[in-house]
Design an enzyme around this catalytic site. Structure first.
Site, PDB file in Angstrom:
ATOM      1  N   ASP A 292       0.873  -1.165   0.000  1.00 40.52           N
ATOM      2  CA  ASP A 292       0.000   0.000   0.000  1.00 40.52           C
ATOM      3  C   ASP A 292       0.916   1.222   0.000  1.00 40.52           C
ATOM      4  OD1 ASP A 292      -3.200   0.604   1.602  1.00 40.52           O
ATOM      5  OD2 ASP A 292      -2.077   1.776   0.150  1.00 40.52           O
TER       6      ASP A 292
HETATM    7  C1  GLC Z   1      -4.237   4.413  -0.130  1.00 36.73           C
HETATM    8  C2  GLC Z   1      -5.170   3.252   0.182  1.00 36.73           C
HETATM    9  C3  GLC Z   1      -5.247   2.229  -0.921  1.00 36.73           C
HETATM   10  C4  GLC Z   1      -5.053   2.908  -2.269  1.00 36.73           C
HETATM   11  C5  GLC Z   1      -3.618   3.406  -2.295  1.00 36.73           C
HETATM   12  C6  GLC Z   1      -3.315   4.164  -3.609  1.00 36.73           C
HETATM   13  O1  GLC Z   1      -3.566   4.828   1.025  1.00 36.73           O
HETATM   14  O2  GLC Z   1      -4.969   2.565   1.407  1.00 36.73           O
HETATM   15  O3  GLC Z   1      -6.532   1.597  -0.803  1.00 36.73           O
HETATM   16  O4  GLC Z   1      -5.263   1.989  -3.317  1.00 36.73           O
HETATM   17  O5  GLC Z   1      -3.313   4.262  -1.198  1.00 36.73           O
HETATM   18  O6  GLC Z   1      -4.072   5.352  -3.652  1.00 36.73           O
END
Ligand code: GLC
Length: 735
Positions: A292
């Site tokens: 993430d």
């Molecule tokens: C965010 C979220 C994730 C998302 C990623 C990219 O913090 O936790 O669900 O896909 O970053 O935006």
């Protein structure tokens, strides 16, 4: 597990490529970056984000500011083969960067562009928590297919969805993005989304790679506080949180995203048990795992790694294939491999998985998107708008309809109150970023489109005070009051947990005043989580759960309020009676002292035990009766049949739900577990027999060593209109 990403010719091409790649080029494939913002506006970017989150600037204003921002796309690093992916929603810029990667880098490996396409892109559908209330695998797949078509035309190859976090705690803001609290419904949702996004064969240029997230158990964050710690018995992981991911992997998901949280003390991003042992080996996952955002770097603050170098080491050893924007891999992997801390085979495996998906998507053969294709959906096709409206109205859950006040007749003069009724930008919910606000239909506009005579007064904001004069002005001219109440988008989604899940601000005060006018009051909820609204349940005659339904929200709400559509939604999540009950979910174990009768039973002194509205609950404008439940078994199935009649005046759709209870087992089992459901449409007076089957293999459970247990003994079989209201039969089963 057959996986359509495993194509022999592609595997051969990958072998040849890997043989040619330098260590830097391999690390490049394992690196995803977001364009870095280098300025171009007055305020520092974090301050801008804070203003957006606090609602001090709106989405549209933020978009305008960002359009003028100066971005650094690191073209030189792309040219050197040091970047493999971008998080990007800018089709023209994507073509430019792609051209550098394909035509100017040594090996010409294309970039893969990923973006958060969670519940739609240009056409925004209901938030997942709402869409899950439809209980229909086919429509789950249809909305994903449209989302993929629109995203791919916008040069997005990879959607960071479906989000599959089983969510049992209404305080957690990201419950909005989830398919709710049940592993079975979430598993149906998972496979439908993967198939809708990816299609049935890779290479098609109107599909995208799916991303199962957040792996894993992010929804179990302690006290509903986002990013918080997660601790549980492994059996709970296997029986509740893993099934949707198993379903998504079995459906051929291309990627998985590691979760921010730790799991029993080890952050998911560096958790070898979760990533390599369970996901890649036990489940046979053949795609790649992306972290993430910045979650490798987060491991330092978790206290699990001393610095970013150690975080890079532990992530790579654990089986994390791609680093989202922490720069850990691009900074440290070369050194770690050269000094022998990381075997180069691990990088080869990660690169193979990444190239497998890029090739499967056809990026090596058609890496660019034409200008014509980019503008394909600048004007939304009727098919997309109609599906948005259909999905929106089917997601609506009728929670209360005293004296059948609904549906209302078109001749009624309507006082419409509540700030949310007239905010088109609020209908889309969290994680909607590809839409145009001009495509959004507010509830006010939807009621006007339906030809109703509306007297609108804001009367009360979510965060602004109640104005009794505005209420009186509207009520005096009308014979029914529609009060739209709930939450702003910013009150759910990521980093938006609430310790108080009642109606924010003075909205309840507004409702009390509305009731005092003596006019019938219809409360329409616009919210991203279950709300604790006991006073509404006791006093407001009509309650319509309308969630955040996407661009067609206003028309869908009008369809239901006027009876053009008979509501059929069934809650995908329990509504607690008060926040003190959280986490509150239906599939809980019995405990040794169930019920609330005797003093010495599992209960509260100062709160009810029962939720406000149970999982699977939803009313209709008609009524259904359930009779004559019969249960029998064959060698490998349990079969249930039940007679259902439409005993009311309207044709209506009913979702028939089947739950089981394993009465005695070697581990405590839930009082009920959803194992099958089906939808039927009955005309007034019509009666039919519905049959549901449960494979016996689905009636077991995993123990703490992930052994699947099928234990002979007595089971209760329940069939009904929601978790609570069921017919029951007992059956002895020998597996
Ligand atoms: C965010 C979220 C994730 C998302 C990623 C990219 O913090 O936790 O669900 O896909 O970053 O935006």
């Amino acid at each position: 597990m057959t996986n359509f990403w495993l194509i022999p010719d592609n595997e051969k091409r990958i072998d040849d490529l890997i043989d040619k790649m330098t260590l830097e080029e391999k690390i490049g494939q394992m690196t995803q970056l977001s364009p870095s913002i280098v300025g171009g506006f007055d305020l520092p970017f974090p301050e801008l984000i804070e203003m957006l989150t606090e609602g001090r600037i709106g989405q549209e204003e933020f978009k305008k500011i960002m359009q003028n921002a100066e971005m650094d796309y690191r073209e030189d690093q792309i040219r050197a083969g040091k970047i493999g992916s971008f998080l990007l929603n800018n089709p023209t810029k994507a073509n430019e960067l792609q051209r550098i990667a394909v035509e100017e880098s040594r090996l010409g490996i294309p970039l893969i562009f990923g973006f958060d396409v969670i519940h739609g892109f240009k056409t925004v559908f209901p938030i997942p928590l709402a869409e899950a209330c439809i209980w229909d695998e086919d429509i789950f797949a249809q909305t994903a297919r449209i989302s993929a078509r629109e995203a791919r035309s916008h040069n997005i190859h990879w959607a960071f969805s479906p989000m599959l976090d089983v969510s049992r705690d209404a305080r957690w803001g990201r419950i909005a993005e989830s398919p709710g609290e049940d592993p079975f419904l979430a598993s149906v949702y998972a496979r439908a989304k993967v198939r809708g996004l990816q299609g049935n064969a890779p290479g098609a240029d109107d599909h995208v790679a799916a991303c199962l997230k957040h792996y894993i158990a992010y929804g179990a964050a302690e006290s509903g506080q986002d990013y918080n710690t997660v601790s549980m018995a492994d059996s709970l992981l296997y029986n509740v949180y893993l099934p949707p991911f198993q379903s998504g992997v079995a459906a051929g998901a291309a990627t998985v995203m590691s979760a921010f949280n730790d799991y029993n003390g080890v952050p998911c991003t560096i958790n070898e048990f979760l990533l390599r042992d369970l996901l890649k080996e036990r489940l046979g996952f053949a795609g790649f795992v992306v972290s993430d955002a910045n979650s490798i770097d987060d491991c330092i603050r978790h206290g699990s790694t001393a610095d970013l170098e150690e975080a890079a080491l532990k992530s790579c050893l654990a089986g994390l294939d791609m680093d989202m924007n922490s720069h850990a891999y691009s900074t440290y992997l070369k050194k770690l491999v050269e000094q022998g801390d990381i075997p180069s085979e691990l990088l080869d495996d990660a690169v193979r998985r990444i190239l497998r998906i890029k090739m499967g998507l056809g990026l090596f053969d058609h890496p660019y998107v034409s200008q014509e294709k980019m503008s394909l959906y600048d004007v939304l096709p009727d098919e997309h708008i109609e599906l948005a409206r259909e999905t929106a109205r089917r997601s609506i859950v009728l929670l209360k309809n005293e004296d059948n006040i609904l549906p209302i007749d078109q001749s009624r003069r309507v006082a419409l109150i509540g700030e949310l009724a007239d905010l088109p930008e609020e209908v889309v919910g969290s994680w909607a970023m590809g839409f145009n606000v001009t495509d959004c239909v507010s509830i006010r506009q939807g009621l006007l489109n339906a030809g109703l005579e509306i007297f609108y007064e804001k009367t009360c904001g979510v965060a602004s005070p109640f104005d009794p004069d505005e209420l009186q002005r509207a009520a005096d001219r009308a014979d029914v009051i529609i009060a739209v109440v709930g939450e702003l988008i910013s009150m759910s989604g990521e980093a938006a947990s609430r310790a108080d899940i009642s109606l924010p601000g003075q909205q309840e005060t507004m409702l009390k005043a509305a009731l005092k006018t003596g006019k019938p009051v219809i409360a329409v909820l616009m919210n991203g989580r279950p709300l604790a609204i006991p006073w509404l349940k006791d006093h407001v005659p009509v309650i319509v759960e309308a969630w955040q339904l996407g661009i067609q929200m206003g028309n869908a709400v009008a369809d239901v309020l006027l009876g053009d559509y008979n509501p059929s939604g069934k809650l995908s999540c329990t509504f607690p009676a008060q926040v003190g009950q959280c986490p509150r979910y239906y599939n809980h174990p019995s405990t040794g002292r169930p019920g609330a009768k005797s003093k010495f039973s599992s209960r509260y002194l100062d709160a009810p035990l029962e939720p406000l509205f149970p999982f699977g609950f939803g009313l209709s404008y008609t009524t259904f009766s359930y009779d004559n439940l019969k249960v029998e078994q064959t060698a490998d199935q349990v079969l249930a049949s039940v007679e259902i009649s439409n005993t009311g005046k309207y044709a209506g759709e009913e979702t028939v739900q089947l739950y089981i209870q394993d009465i005695t087992a070697s581990l405590v089992r839930p009082v009920k577990e959803l194992k099958a459901f089906t939808k039927i449409l009955l005309q007034p007076g019509q009666r039919t027999t519905v049959s549901l089957a449960v494979p016996k293999a689905h009636m077991g459970f995993y123990n703490n060593t992930m052994d699947h247990r099928l234990e002979d003994g007595a089971f209760n079989i329940y069939v009904g209109t929601n978790f609570r209201d069921c017919l029951q039969e007992r059956i002895d089963i020998a597996f």
